[in-house]
Scaffold this active site. Structure first.
Site, PDB file in Angstrom:
ATOM      1  N   LYS A  35      36.733  85.609  29.921  1.00  0.00           N
ATOM      2  CA  LYS A  35      37.146  84.600  30.911  1.00  0.00           C
ATOM      3  C   LYS A  35      38.498  85.008  31.487  1.00  0.00           C
ATOM      4  O   LYS A  35      39.463  85.191  30.755  1.00  0.00           O
ATOM      5  CB  LYS A  35      37.255  83.222  30.264  1.00  0.00           C
ATOM      6  N   ASP A  62      37.535  81.998  36.117  1.00  0.00           N
ATOM      7  CA  ASP A  62      37.857  80.573  35.934  1.00  0.00           C
ATOM      8  C   ASP A  62      38.942  80.160  36.932  1.00  0.00           C
ATOM      9  O   ASP A  62      40.111  80.073  36.583  1.00  0.00           O
ATOM     10  CB  ASP A  62      38.307  80.376  34.477  1.00  0.00           C
ATOM     11  N   LYS A  64      38.381  77.361  39.044  1.00  0.00           N
ATOM     12  CA  LYS A  64      38.228  75.913  39.280  1.00  0.00           C
ATOM     13  C   LYS A  64      38.478  75.547  40.732  1.00  0.00           C
ATOM     14  O   LYS A  64      39.334  74.711  41.049  1.00  0.00           O
ATOM     15  CB  LYS A  64      39.160  75.111  38.369  1.00  0.00           C
ATOM     16  N   ASP A  67      38.199  72.369  47.107  1.00  0.00           N
ATOM     17  CA  ASP A  67      38.707  72.420  48.482  1.00  0.00           C
ATOM     18  C   ASP A  67      37.589  71.930  49.396  1.00  0.00           C
ATOM     19  O   ASP A  67      36.578  71.426  48.905  1.00  0.00           O
ATOM     20  CB  ASP A  67      39.113  73.880  48.805  1.00  0.00           C
ATOM     21  N   THR A 119      39.973  68.022  30.195  1.00  0.00           N
ATOM     22  CA  THR A 119      40.178  67.383  28.884  1.00  0.00           C
ATOM     23  C   THR A 119      41.594  66.810  28.764  1.00  0.00           C
ATOM     24  O   THR A 119      41.865  66.018  27.874  1.00  0.00           O
ATOM     25  CB  THR A 119      39.896  68.368  27.726  1.00  0.00           C
ATOM     26  N   ARG A 210      42.589  81.514  21.600  1.00  0.00           N
ATOM     27  CA  ARG A 210      43.567  81.822  20.550  1.00  0.00           C
ATOM     28  C   ARG A 210      42.987  82.231  19.194  1.00  0.00           C
ATOM     29  O   ARG A 210      43.569  83.099  18.536  1.00  0.00           O
ATOM     30  CB  ARG A 210      44.561  80.661  20.412  1.00  0.00           C
TER      31      ARG A 210
HETATM   32  O1  C5P Z   1      42.782  79.216  22.954  1.00  0.00           O
HETATM   33  P1  C5P Z   1      41.616  78.317  23.170  1.00  0.00           P
HETATM   34  O2  C5P Z   1      40.392  78.740  22.383  1.00  0.00           O
HETATM   35  O3  C5P Z   1      41.945  76.874  23.018  1.00  0.00           O
HETATM   36  O4  C5P Z   1      41.248  78.599  24.712  1.00  0.00           O
HETATM   37  C1  C5P Z   1      40.251  77.895  25.382  1.00  0.00           C
HETATM   38  C2  C5P Z   1      40.204  78.309  26.816  1.00  0.00           C
HETATM   39  O5  C5P Z   1      39.340  77.426  27.517  1.00  0.00           O
HETATM   40  C3  C5P Z   1      41.530  78.258  27.545  1.00  0.00           C
HETATM   41  O6  C5P Z   1      41.501  79.268  28.559  1.00  0.00           O
HETATM   42  C4  C5P Z   1      41.529  76.890  28.172  1.00  0.00           C
HETATM   43  O7  C5P Z   1      42.316  76.806  29.327  1.00  0.00           O
HETATM   44  C5  C5P Z   1      40.061  76.725  28.521  1.00  0.00           C
HETATM   45  N1  C5P Z   1      39.601  75.350  28.660  1.00  0.00           N
HETATM   46  C6  C5P Z   1      39.754  74.401  27.658  1.00  0.00           C
HETATM   47  N2  C5P Z   1      39.312  73.130  27.836  1.00  0.00           N
HETATM   48  C7  C5P Z   1      38.723  72.789  28.969  1.00  0.00           C
HETATM   49  C8  C5P Z   1      38.550  73.710  29.988  1.00  0.00           C
HETATM   50  C9  C5P Z   1      39.004  75.005  29.794  1.00  0.00           C
HETATM   51  O8  C5P Z   1      40.277  74.708  26.602  1.00  0.00           O
HETATM   52  N3  C5P Z   1      38.263  71.562  29.113  1.00  0.00           N
END
Ligand code: C5P
Length: 230
Positions: A35, A62, A64, A67, A119, A210
């Protein structure tokens, strides 16, 4: 019941391109999907995708998009042209925008999915922008709009996954972030599931950042997640 195939997408949430590519090379061939988000793309642009494509990777771009319909449709055409395999838009752009996005998608090989309610938005945040529905109701409303418009699926939290699966059927793609392998730090994620739970709840893709990027051995962390999904 047959558990479905769930594909791991690793989120490339790193500030420098060299660092991101070193990570991809370290993780190796076991992970096919990455991503690419706003941080890396805003700095380095299409080069990020070129480098990933040179490594035979697939890309969830990604961005998003949100527009007017014509602008979003053209952004999707551009995103597909530079190698986006999945591209996302905000469902809040409305039916006309979603239909334009679906039309553009059909001209390309890419799949377009919709983000429903971020979220980070709770009831109070929704109220403040004039949405008087619960987050759950709003997610379902927007997901239905995305499906009616002909989009491929939605990004949804682990918490919403069972409801959306039930309401929208098996064919509609679900791409699920907020995944934490057993024992991994939750960080700022609140609605979490393990890879296995997400698979059992019907996720087509899980997005993991992460727990892989910050692991002492990212390749091993990815391998463990893939084992859970096997
Ligand atoms: O590090 P982590 O596993 O939390 O990363 C999740 C990824 O998914 C990040 O790039 C975050 O911005 C994205 N994301 C999220 N929740 C959402 C939409 C996207 O955690 N509702």
């Amino acid at each position: 019941m047959m558990t479905k195939k769930t594909t791991l997408i690793s989120a490339l949430d790193l500030p420098e391109l060299a660092q991101a590519l070193a990570m991809v090379d370290r993780i190796g061939p076991q992970v096919e999907w990455y991503k690419v988000g706003k941080q890396l793309f805003t700095h380095y642009g299409p080069q990020v995708l070129q480098e990933l494509k040179a490594r035979k990777k697939k890309v969830f771009l990604d961005m998003k998009y949100h527009d007017i319909p014509n602008t979003v449709a053209n952004a999707i055409r551009s995103g597909a042209l530079i190698g986006g395999d999945i591209i996302d838009v905000h469902a809040f752009g409305g039916p006309a925008m979603l239909e334009a996005a679906a039309q553009a998608m059909k001209e390309t090989g890419a799949r377009v999915i919709a983000v429903t309610v971020l979220t980070s938005m709770d009831q109070a945040q929704l109220e403040a922008v004039g949405v008087h529905a619960s987050p759950q109701e709003q997610v379902l409303r927007l997901a239905k709009l995305a499906r009616q418009a002909g989009l491929s699926g939605v990004v949804c939290s682990a918490l919403e996954l069972p409801l959306l699966r039930k309401e929208l059927g098996e064919e509609f793609l679900t791409v699920v972030p907020g995944i934490r392998p057993a024992g991994a730090a939750a960080g700022d994620q609140k609605r979490i599931m393990t890879p296995r739970q997400a698979q059992e709840a019907g996720a087509d893709f899980i997005v993991v950042g992460r727990p892989i990027l910050a692991a002492p051995d990212p390749a091993e962390a990815a391998a463990k997640i893939l084992q859970e999904l096997a």
